[in-house]
Scaffold this active site. Structure first.
Site, mmCIF file in Angstrom:
data_model
loop_
_atom_site.group_PDB
_atom_site.id
_atom_site.type_symbol
_atom_site.label_atom_id
_atom_site.label_comp_id
_atom_site.label_asym_id
_atom_site.label_seq_id
_atom_site.Cartn_x
_atom_site.Cartn_y
_atom_site.Cartn_z
ATOM 1 N N LYS A 127 -0.078 -34.263 -25.746
ATOM 2 C CA LYS A 127 1.371 -34.114 -25.574
ATOM 3 C C LYS A 127 2.011 -35.490 -25.740
ATOM 4 O O LYS A 127 1.358 -36.505 -25.496
ATOM 5 C CB LYS A 127 1.677 -33.608 -24.156
ATOM 6 C CG LYS A 127 1.199 -32.204 -23.853
ATOM 7 C CD LYS A 127 2.340 -31.210 -24.065
ATOM 8 C CE LYS A 127 1.952 -29.793 -23.706
ATOM 9 N NZ LYS A 127 1.823 -29.590 -22.273
ATOM 10 N N HIS A 130 6.358 -39.676 -23.366
ATOM 11 C CA HIS A 130 7.790 -39.814 -23.612
ATOM 12 C C HIS A 130 8.520 -40.533 -22.489
ATOM 13 O O HIS A 130 7.908 -40.965 -21.507
ATOM 14 C CB HIS A 130 8.415 -38.440 -23.883
ATOM 15 C CG HIS A 130 8.192 -37.454 -22.783
ATOM 16 N ND1 HIS A 130 8.758 -37.586 -21.551
ATOM 17 C CD2 HIS A 130 7.432 -36.318 -22.742
ATOM 18 C CE1 HIS A 130 8.386 -36.569 -20.785
ATOM 19 N NE2 HIS A 130 7.561 -35.799 -21.478
ATOM 20 N N HIS A 133 7.898 -40.257 -18.860
ATOM 21 C CA HIS A 133 6.746 -40.900 -18.218
ATOM 22 C C HIS A 133 7.012 -42.350 -17.854
ATOM 23 O O HIS A 133 6.176 -43.008 -17.261
ATOM 24 C CB HIS A 133 5.528 -40.874 -19.148
ATOM 25 C CG HIS A 133 5.040 -39.499 -19.450
ATOM 26 N ND1 HIS A 133 5.128 -38.942 -20.697
ATOM 27 C CD2 HIS A 133 4.485 -38.558 -18.661
ATOM 28 C CE1 HIS A 133 4.627 -37.721 -20.674
ATOM 29 N NE2 HIS A 133 4.233 -37.458 -19.446
HETATM 30 N N1 ARG Z 1 -0.308 -34.848 -15.693
HETATM 31 C C1 ARG Z 1 0.719 -34.516 -14.760
HETATM 32 C C2 ARG Z 1 2.052 -34.335 -15.467
HETATM 33 O O1 ARG Z 1 2.251 -34.885 -16.532
HETATM 34 C C3 ARG Z 1 0.902 -35.540 -13.696
HETATM 35 C C4 ARG Z 1 -0.291 -35.754 -12.821
HETATM 36 C C5 ARG Z 1 0.079 -36.235 -11.479
HETATM 37 N N2 ARG Z 1 -1.033 -36.545 -10.653
HETATM 38 C C6 ARG Z 1 -1.681 -35.705 -9.866
HETATM 39 N N3 ARG Z 1 -2.677 -36.152 -9.173
HETATM 40 N N4 ARG Z 1 -1.330 -34.437 -9.796
HETATM 41 O O2 ARG Z 1 2.922 -33.663 -14.931
#
Ligand code: ARG
Length: 566
Positions: A127, A130, A133
């Site tokens: 993905k 962007h 983030h």
């Molecule tokens: N990959 C997730 C997202 O982009 C964020 C992860 C956050 N960390 C966690 N331990 N849940 O939404």
């Protein structure tokens, strides 16, 4: 450094009967402005004890004091005893300390032998990386540096979103319509195209969803073809993300993402079962959280596959065993507040008292002027583009204003990226905001380039002066308001870092170094530094050195460079 609060308490407790220095310290306040003193001791709470009016108590206290070298004036105004710090003593104390400690001025070892995990960035593979983030990446990185500076053993973890049913979809899409070379030439956009296509086709052909579930199941069962494809998608994605991390000078200690926990979940689910936390609901396993005013947490689907939340539970348990953390911090958007509340509660219900050390540090959402970001609708601003544009714009400005500058490319990078980071770290973490190119690329006002410029201004004076900076100066030269304003801000630097750490709020530091830059610029304009008089020059150069050093440390804590020239 001198603890003026301590000195004040000693002075009062030594001279006034029946008041301990603990009692006094509790009373001491910082007045709203320096005209009312550096410290004030309101006497309201003493009225009962001494059976006198607060005003009379304040008067009597002032009369009893002998005075000492730490305060130039102690006087009462109504019920307050106001203490004015001796500015020369203050200047000497602070500036000698900066001179001795240099770039470690402001650091302490409060965190000694404590492990703190800072989990941040954590994008989803395949993905786009962007603008949404940027906040987790930049705030998390700053926190990581802040903890480190305070002596914690900080561990940076990127919990990559590299697992879940969507990889089943991606594999199906790739097998049907994908081309390896095309993807490798432009990985994320091409993978995204496949993902979007999958959703379009699945509407017409629902069997595709079954196939996707089957491929995810294969992945969970370590089927070699599924694993190979998944690994490849992960590798090409990570290569893309690393370009951005390199630009930002970010290094992670671990990329153990969601997939890392795939084989650690059965034990955890088993434990939850033993603790009697799981209930069946239409073939799935859930934790009922109704008594905590939360919706149930789905832990295991009907087909046996696990979920995002299951992986977070397994990850926290693994981290406790692996790192025995003092704090386990998650810098993740405020949309996930409920998710974190749910799983941290589950950890607690499993009997882990360290659940309280798992801390979600949320931040507000970034939206675009044209609406919320949507990868599927193609409404997305890539983080890399933002950084590159900022560098481009800085290059143009340098070409216009300072075309002979050495290392133009490098400086443009440091200033352009610094501008983006600084703006991001000025916003209060929790507030939502709308991304705007204009605002991000504005270099006027209280911005990163302004603070960096102040740093180069001080650097340039030190270069031009061409004398060795020395701490044996006549500190009585540095007691005018402009100098004292800078010195007081330098004095408060350590406390600001500690506050930033305790509240997980890097913007405290952003604001404080902006104040230092502003105060230093006022000093610079009103007090000629390279003056003829040697003593004056030496004293003002020491202050210049101290301001430059602290600004640099502050910028570095935020992950921003401080060029010597720009
Ligand atoms: N990959 C997730 C997202 O982009 C964020 C992860 C956050 N960390 C966690 N331990 N849940 O939404």
């Amino acid at each position: 450094m001198i603890d003026f609060r301590e000195k004040l308490s000693e002075e009062v407790s030594n001279n006034v009967k029946d008041l301990t220095s603990e009692e006094i310290k509790e009373l001491v306040e910082i007045p709203p402005n320096y005209d009312m003193g550096d410290y004030a001791m309101p006497c309201f709470r003493l009225a009962k004890k001494f059976r006198k009016s607060p005003q009379i108590i304040a008067e009597e206290i002032v009369n009893a004091l002998k005075g000492n070298q730490y305060f130039e004036r102690i006087e009462n105004v109504g019920p307050y005893v106001n203490f004015f710090v001796n500015k020369e003593v203050l200047a000497e104390d602070v500036l000698k300390e900066v001179f001795d400690k240099k770039e470690s001025y402001g650091a302490t070892d409060v965190g000694k032998s404590r492990n703190v995990i800072v989990e941040f960035s954590s994008p989803n593979i395949a993905k786009p990386f962007h603008i949404g983030h940027i906040r987790t990446t930049v705030i998390g990185h700053a926190l990581y540096r802040i903890y480190k500076f305070l002596g914690f053993n900080a561990i940076a973890i990127n919990h990559l979103g590299d697992y879940g049913t969507q990889f089943g979809k991606l594999i199906v899409a790739y097998k049907q319509w994908g081309d390896r070379d095309v993807i490798e030439s432009n990985p994320i956009p091409e993978l995204l195209k496949l993902y979007i296509r999958f959703h379009q086709e699945a509407e017409k052909t629902p069997q595709l969803d079954d196939e996707a579930r089957m491929w995810f199941k294969k992945l969970e069962n370590k089927d070699s073809e599924a694993t190979e494809l998944w690994q490849w998608i992960r590798d090409v994605s990570l290569k893309e993300f690393n370009r951005v991390y390199d630009m930002l000078n970010i290094k992670f200690d671990s990329f153990a993402g969601e997939s890392f926990y795939s084989d650690k979940m059965p034990v955890v689910v088993e434990k939850m079962e033993q603790k009697g936390l799981l209930t069946e609901s239409q073939g799935a396993k859930i934790v009922d959280l109704e008594s905590y005013d939360m919706p149930p947490a789905l832990i295991k689907k009907k087909d046996g596959s696990t979920l995002y939340i299951t992986r977070d539970i397994a990850a926290a348990i693994y981290r406790k065993e692996e790192y025995d953390f003092y704090k386990n911090i998650y810098v993740v958007g405020s949309q996930q507040i409920l998710h974190f509340k749910q799983w941290i509660k589950i950890i607690e219900l499993m009997g882990h008292d360290w659940a309280k050390d798992c801390i979600h540090v949320p931040f507000g959402m970034v939206s675009l002027e044209e609406g919320t970001m949507s990868t599927r609708a193609g409404r997305v601003v890539f983080l890399e583009d933002v950084l590159n544009k900022a560098v481009e714009k800085t290059k143009e400005i340098i070409e216009n204003k300072n075309p002979k500058l050495e290392n133009k490319e490098q400086v443009a990078k440091e200033v352009g990226i610094g501008a983006v980071l600084f703006q991001e770290l000025s916003n209060n973490r929790i507030k939502d905001y709308t991304f705007s190119w204009d605002k991000t690329l504005a270099f006027e006002g209280e911005t990163g380039p302004y603070v960096q410029y102040t740093h180069t201004r001080a650097s340039s004076i030190l270069r031009r002066a061409d004398v060795k900076i020395d701490k044996d100066v006549d500190y009585s030269i540095l007691i005018n308001d402009e100098a004292v304003n800078v010195i007081r801000l330098l004095q408060g630097f350590n406390q600001v870092i500690i506050d930033a750490m305790e509240k997980n709020e890097p913007s405290f530091i952003t604001r404080h170094i902006t104040e230092i830059a502003k105060a230093y610029n006022r000093f610079y304009h009103s007090c000629p530094i390279l003056s003829e008089d040697d003593d004056i020059k030496k004293a003002r150069l020491l202050l210049t050195y101290a301001a430059k050093t602290v600004i640099k440390t502050g910028l570095n804590l935020l992950g921003i460079d401080a060029p010597e020239k720009m």
